[in-house]
Design an enzyme around this catalytic site. Sequence first.
Site, PDB file in Angstrom:
ATOM      1  N   ARG A 134      51.025  32.015  67.907  1.00 40.88           N
ATOM      2  CA  ARG A 134      49.879  32.008  67.004  1.00 40.88           C
ATOM      3  C   ARG A 134      50.369  31.647  65.598  1.00 40.88           C
ATOM      4  NH1 ARG A 134      48.300  36.473  65.742  1.00 40.88           N
ATOM      5  NH2 ARG A 134      49.585  37.891  66.954  1.00 40.88           N
TER       6      ARG A 134
ATOM      7  N   TYR B  72      48.930  25.963  72.293  1.00 36.69           N
ATOM      8  CA  TYR B  72      49.479  27.272  72.647  1.00 36.69           C
ATOM      9  C   TYR B  72      48.346  28.277  72.862  1.00 36.69           C
ATOM     10  CZ  TYR B  72      51.193  31.938  72.292  1.00 36.69           C
ATOM     11  OH  TYR B  72      51.393  33.259  72.559  1.00 36.69           O
ATOM     12  N   GLY B  73      48.451  29.073  73.905  1.00 35.56           N
ATOM     13  CA  GLY B  73      47.401  30.008  74.340  1.00 35.56           C
ATOM     14  C   GLY B  73      46.654  30.739  73.234  1.00 35.56           C
ATOM     15  N   GLY B  74      47.386  31.486  72.420  1.00 35.34           N
ATOM     16  CA  GLY B  74      46.737  32.322  71.412  1.00 35.34           C
ATOM     17  C   GLY B  74      45.898  31.524  70.419  1.00 35.34           C
TER      18      GLY B  74
ATOM     19  N   LYS C 204      41.720  36.023  71.092  1.00 36.50           N
ATOM     20  CA  LYS C 204      41.799  36.571  69.735  1.00 36.50           C
ATOM     21  C   LYS C 204      40.658  36.058  68.855  1.00 36.50           C
ATOM     22  CE  LYS C 204      45.776  38.607  70.566  1.00 36.50           C
ATOM     23  NZ  LYS C 204      45.844  40.066  70.744  1.00 36.50           N
TER      24      LYS C 204
ATOM     25  N   HIS D  64      41.656  45.851  68.919  1.00 37.64           N
ATOM     26  CA  HIS D  64      42.899  45.363  69.539  1.00 37.64           C
ATOM     27  C   HIS D  64      43.528  46.536  70.295  1.00 37.64           C
ATOM     28  CE1 HIS D  64      46.965  43.118  68.738  1.00 37.64           C
ATOM     29  NE2 HIS D  64      46.490  42.861  69.924  1.00 37.64           N
TER      30      HIS D  64
ATOM     31  N   SER E  21      52.151  44.392  67.663  1.00 39.48           N
ATOM     32  CA  SER E  21      52.903  43.736  68.734  1.00 39.48           C
ATOM     33  C   SER E  21      54.318  44.308  68.831  1.00 39.48           C
ATOM     34  CB  SER E  21      52.928  42.219  68.547  1.00 39.48           C
ATOM     35  OG  SER E  21      53.057  41.900  67.200  1.00 39.48           O
TER      36      SER E  21
ATOM     37  N   CYS F 101      55.311  46.839  70.628  1.00 35.75           N
ATOM     38  CA  CYS F 101      55.365  48.295  70.744  1.00 35.75           C
ATOM     39  C   CYS F 101      55.024  48.763  72.158  1.00 35.75           C
ATOM     40  CB  CYS F 101      54.425  48.952  69.746  1.00 35.75           C
ATOM     41  SG  CYS F 101      54.991  48.807  68.041  1.00 35.75           S
ATOM     42  N   GLY F 102      54.936  47.827  73.110  1.00 36.39           N
ATOM     43  CA  GLY F 102      54.773  48.218  74.515  1.00 36.39           C
ATOM     44  C   GLY F 102      53.345  48.500  74.942  1.00 36.39           C
TER      45      GLY F 102
ATOM     46  N   THR G 161      51.210  46.559  76.747  1.00 35.24           N
ATOM     47  CA  THR G 161      50.987  46.246  78.167  1.00 35.24           C
ATOM     48  C   THR G 161      51.698  47.275  79.049  1.00 35.24           C
ATOM     49  OG1 THR G 161      50.764  43.918  77.584  1.00 35.24           O
ATOM     50  CG2 THR G 161      51.126  44.396  79.891  1.00 35.24           C
TER      51      THR G 161
ATOM     52  N   ASP H 251      44.758  44.596  76.132  1.00 35.78           N
ATOM     53  CA  ASP H 251      44.830  43.983  74.798  1.00 35.78           C
ATOM     54  C   ASP H 251      43.589  44.200  73.937  1.00 35.78           C
ATOM     55  OD1 ASP H 251      46.380  42.448  72.939  1.00 35.78           O
ATOM     56  OD2 ASP H 251      45.160  40.700  73.363  1.00 35.78           O
TER      57      ASP H 251
ATOM     58  N   ASN I  39      58.575  34.149  73.083  1.00 30.94           N
ATOM     59  CA  ASN I  39      57.128  34.360  73.210  1.00 30.94           C
ATOM     60  C   ASN I  39      56.574  33.625  74.434  1.00 30.94           C
ATOM     61  OD1 ASN I  39      54.599  35.406  72.368  1.00 30.94           O
ATOM     62  ND2 ASN I  39      54.086  33.471  71.361  1.00 30.94           N
ATOM     63  N   SER I  40      57.423  33.445  75.452  1.00 30.18           N
ATOM     64  CA  SER I  40      56.918  32.825  76.682  1.00 30.18           C
ATOM     65  C   SER I  40      55.960  33.804  77.360  1.00 30.18           C
ATOM     66  CB  SER I  40      58.061  32.436  77.607  1.00 30.18           C
ATOM     67  OG  SER I  40      58.885  33.541  77.875  1.00 30.18           O
ATOM     68  N   ARG I  41      55.049  33.261  78.141  1.00 30.21           N
ATOM     69  CA  ARG I  41      53.914  34.068  78.607  1.00 30.21           C
ATOM     70  C   ARG I  41      53.614  33.884  80.087  1.00 30.21           C
ATOM     71  NH1 ARG I  41      50.992  37.248  74.578  1.00 30.21           N
ATOM     72  NH2 ARG I  41      52.095  36.763  72.665  1.00 30.21           N
TER      73      ARG I  41
ATOM     74  N   ARG J 146      56.054  51.705  65.409  1.00 27.95           N
ATOM     75  CA  ARG J 146      57.483  51.838  65.683  1.00 27.95           C
ATOM     76  C   ARG J 146      58.137  52.390  64.429  1.00 27.95           C
ATOM     77  NH1 ARG J 146      61.507  48.999  68.845  1.00 27.95           N
ATOM     78  NH2 ARG J 146      59.882  48.043  70.087  1.00 27.95           N
TER      79      ARG J 146
ATOM     80  N   ASP K 128      57.672  57.970  80.985  1.00 23.09           N
ATOM     81  CA  ASP K 128      57.668  59.341  80.454  1.00 23.09           C
ATOM     82  C   ASP K 128      56.653  59.525  79.326  1.00 23.09           C
ATOM     83  OD1 ASP K 128      59.570  60.671  82.131  1.00 23.09           O
ATOM     84  OD2 ASP K 128      61.076  59.328  81.258  1.00 23.09           O
TER      85      ASP K 128
HETATM   86  C1  OXD Z   1      49.194  39.453  70.316  1.00 22.95           C
HETATM   87  C2  OXD Z   1      48.898  39.050  71.692  1.00 22.95           C
HETATM   88  O1  OXD Z   1      49.880  38.720  69.599  1.00 22.95           O
HETATM   89  O2  OXD Z   1      48.243  39.819  72.404  1.00 22.95           O
HETATM   90  O3  OXD Z   1      48.733  40.529  69.920  1.00 22.95           O
HETATM   91  O4  OXD Z   1      49.291  37.948  72.093  1.00 22.95           O
HETATM   92 MN    MN Z   2      47.363  41.420  71.320  1.00 20.54          MN
END
Ligand code: OXD
Ligand code: MN
Length: 589
Positions: free
Chosen positions: A69, A197-199, A206, A226, A248, A250-251, A253, A277, A369-371, A402, A498
């Site tokens: 993005r 690119y996707g985003g 988005k 978000h 982004s 921070c885990g 997914t 997301d 940033n491969s998807r 974080r 955990d």
């Molecule tokens: C982001 C995404 O950048 O979901 O937040 O791709």
């Molecule tokens: Mn996102």
Amino acid sequence: MTNNKSVLNWIEEMKTLVSPDKVVWIDGSEEQLEQLRAEACSTGEMLKLNQEKLPGCYLHRTAVNDVARVEDRTFICSQNEVDAGPTNNWMEPQKAYKMLYDIARGSYKGRTMYVIPYSMGPIGSPLAKIGVELTDSIYVVLNMAIMARVGQAVWDVLGDNPEWVRGLHCKCEIDAEKRYICHFPEDNTIVSVNSGYGGNVLLGKKCFALRIASFLGKNQGWMAEHMLILGLQNPQGKVTYVAAAFPSACGKTNLAMLIPPEGYVKKGYKVWTVGDDIAWMRPGEDGRLYAINPENGFFGVAPGTNAKSNYNALASTGEGTIFTNVVQNLDDNTVWWEGLDKNPPKNAVNWKGEPWDGSTSSEKGAHPNSRFTAPAKNCPCISPEFDKGEGVPISAIIFGGRRAQTTPLVYQSRDWDNGVFVGSIMASETTAAAAGAVGVVRRDPMAMLPFCGYHMGDYFAHWFEMGKVLGDKAPKVFNVNWFRLDDEGHFLWPGFGDNMRVLDWIISRVEGTADAVETPIGFVPKAEDINLQGIEDEINLETLRNILVVDKDQWKKEAEGIEEFYKNFGDKLPQELRAQLDQLKQKLQ
Ligand code: OXD
Ligand code: MN
């Protein structure tokens, strides 16, 4: 297809502008999609992967200058600059349209215009919204067909309604200097040029589901956030839903698809994924806040995804998935990325399309940033509620960031308004992995800074408004921090599955069965109330106590940082937030 006048007129206007050789209406049928896949393979736009190991899966490589993005080229084009606010780029709408149309003019010559009708949210759901994307990219069509509900049924639901979101995408020459992602919230319109690119080009995600939708939500009394959505099922079968926002890396997914620790699984706990997301949330008839995931797939970051870090995400990519900018293993025509396993292929092609030997190369094979674009229905823990239009009732909203220090593992806000404050001060620290100073705090309120389609001060005010509407039915608000470090830089909390132990405490608080300790920032757990069974070797009660401490000196420094950050919003900062900050300072005395 459709007789909707507003649709037909707009498409005519856009055809005149971009001059396609032909127009193809996407009907959502498998036959049509299969034809497009074959066409994309014949031109090299996509590569068909090993159909025995990865049925229905394809690989695509973007241009090397077009891999993420582009926030500095993303604009909110509201009539008045003040409405875009200090955290968005702004351009005057007439000027923006002229610039974009000059770039787009004639750019479909020799190309096909694909017309994609799509629904964000289950088709016909009272929480769903409709968009139409015009694109000259088969890759975009095929990704949209995974990420959204696409096809004739969308036209049927739209009927004559003029309320829908216009999206024009033109690949043009993928010229980074002329790349623009522009949003016209007052016209329900998005224009994206010079990217593939996707985003930047899957306009339902988005652009629509956050930037345009956040503006619609403010005006219509709902929220576009978000946030992931997950359901936590207890051994009695009761499912409690939470929504969570993280910046982004921070885990998000991983949390959305969490597999509980063995002890919990044995007792009968289960986590269901509703979304990873984006959440659209609206008060329901019973006064509670209901959420849907407007998407139909996952556009996830590949590197770091493996059977241990996120089994469910990996499993989701086994079929019908489009991989972008990962490594192609030539031995068996499958894919690989850093962090998938410890066996990088030797005979391979990297994300740039160059020969690559993972056993010797010092360069990464997959782009960081491969998807993967994977259908949500592939996810082993997809919620049975996923496709239901009425949404799921949200009991808790969780913010997180974080932070090496300062922010405890988990705390609960005192009430909704205090929770809005907690969301507004969300932050992450830069890590050693990134260039630049380590430990610099970057604020990202509600993880919406790059995605809010209007003035962030008005956005905060909307959160307070929603609190008034929801009253005592409002979700409880929490903040988590999985990333506390010791002096040597080791993580103190084990994280991943955990994190369930923290969710467990959160649900107990929602149900009123767990105690808490009041601190200047809100309520923290008593250490004994976080279940450490099975991980006593990794973290003892003493360490847990340490990461639950609220250190007044650190928080005094934090309050100064917040004060500084709030200056960005000038007199648009709701006075409720100023009052919350004053209250925090007072409590720290
Ligand atoms: C982001 C995404 O950048 O979901 O937040 O791709
Ligand atoms: Mn996102």
